[in-house]
Motif scaffolding. Structure first.
Motif, PDB file in Angstrom:
ATOM      1  N   PRO A 172       0.796  -1.239   0.000  1.00  0.00           N
ATOM      2  CA  PRO A 172       0.000   0.000   0.000  1.00  0.00           C
ATOM      3  C   PRO A 172       0.825   1.284   0.000  1.00  0.00           C
ATOM      4  N   ARG A 173       2.066   1.220   0.496  1.00  0.00           N
ATOM      5  CA  ARG A 173       2.887   2.436   0.593  1.00  0.00           C
ATOM      6  C   ARG A 173       4.155   2.341  -0.262  1.00  0.00           C
ATOM      7  N   GLU A 206       1.068  -7.874   2.010  1.00  0.00           N
ATOM      8  CA  GLU A 206       1.726  -8.157   0.734  1.00  0.00           C
ATOM      9  C   GLU A 206       2.907  -7.214   0.526  1.00  0.00           C
ATOM     10  N   TYR A 207       3.996  -7.781   0.023  1.00  0.00           N
ATOM     11  CA  TYR A 207       5.217  -7.019  -0.223  1.00  0.00           C
ATOM     12  C   TYR A 207       5.581  -7.149  -1.707  1.00  0.00           C
TER      13      TYR A 207
END
Length: 261
Positions: A172-173, A206-207
């Protein structure tokens, strides 16, 4: 010995949740695929466990299996190897980055900015000391994940050549990750390498990878595929740093102040 070029292997990989032995085996398999001459290997943050707050389950000592594994890899491959893991010491837990040189010398850095959003500050003791070390004539500053958001801590008052961030930076970031790595390279007139993991962790975060290397002008020097497990070798040229620092002299105009621990 001083090297004009530094060849760095970036290991972008999935991590087995809270399973140090499986992670060591997986990482060693990936490291063994490298056929190029390399000087350094960089692993993600908490490479033995993923970004866990269950420190008591995965913590090791500085004489534990993972430190001995790092020493063996460094000696056998004749490289420096860098990554962070959970260390238990003096009744505290640390998210500690360790660099092991080929001769077995250890450099340690405890994460300064613990990630309060995930409660890291409630589990891990924050570090207080910035570290800059020499390797093959290169001055290197290693930092961890959330440290990336705090430019004053990375401020290049030591004229270091290479800034390294190891991370578990979530999807997300990820735009911030890309932007800040580039910014840290530009403002410090150094190479900046960021190594992030891929895949899901045990909490379904998640990555997306996005590991990369940037030069002193913020140009990305390798386009590593996101979301994939890959070992990519990036080649850094020390003459490029001197060329632009001498030409532009931006670091000479930096503000003078000190940061209290």
């Amino acid at each position: 010995m001083t090297k004009g070029n530094l060849n760095v292997a970036i290991v972008q990989t999935k991590l087995f949740w809270e399973d140090p032995e499986s992670n060591r085996e997986n990482l060693e398999e990936k490291i063994n695929t490298v056929t190029e001459d390399i000087d350094m290997i960089v692993l993600p943050e908490m490479f033995t466990s993923g970004f866990t707050m269950n420190a008591i389950k995965v913590a090791e000592s500085m004489n534990g299996k993972t430190i001995n594994w790092l020493k063996r890899i460094a000696n056998h491959k004749n490289v420096a190897i860098i990554g962070s893991l959970v260390i238990s010491e003096n009744n505290n837990f640390y998210n500690r980055l360790v660099c092991v040189k080929p001769n077995g010398e250890l450099i340690e850095y405890d994460k300064r900015h613990t990630f309060t959003l995930a409660g890291e500050d409630k589990v891990y003791t924050a570090g207080t000391q910035k570290v800059v070390f020499d390797y093959l004539g290169w001055k290197i500053c290693p930092l961890i994940c959330y440290d990336l958001r705090f430019p004053v801590w990375a401020r290049n008052t030591e004229d270091y050549d290479l800034l390294i961030y190891v991370a578990n930076w979530p999807k997300p970031r990820i735009n911030a990750w890309d932007a800040l790595l580039k910014a840290r390279a530009i403002e410090n007139m150094c190479y900046c390498i960021g190594v992030n993991r891929v895949g899901l962790d045990g909490l379904d975060h998640e990555y997306p990878g996005h590991s990369g290397a940037y030069d002193v002008l913020g140009h990305k020097i390798e386009h590593i595929k996101p979301d994939e497990e890959i070992v990519e070798v990036v080649k850094l040229e020390k003459t490029l740093i001197a060329r632009y620092r001498n030409k532009l002299n931006f670091l000479n105009d930096r503000d003078t102040f000190s940061l209290k621990a």
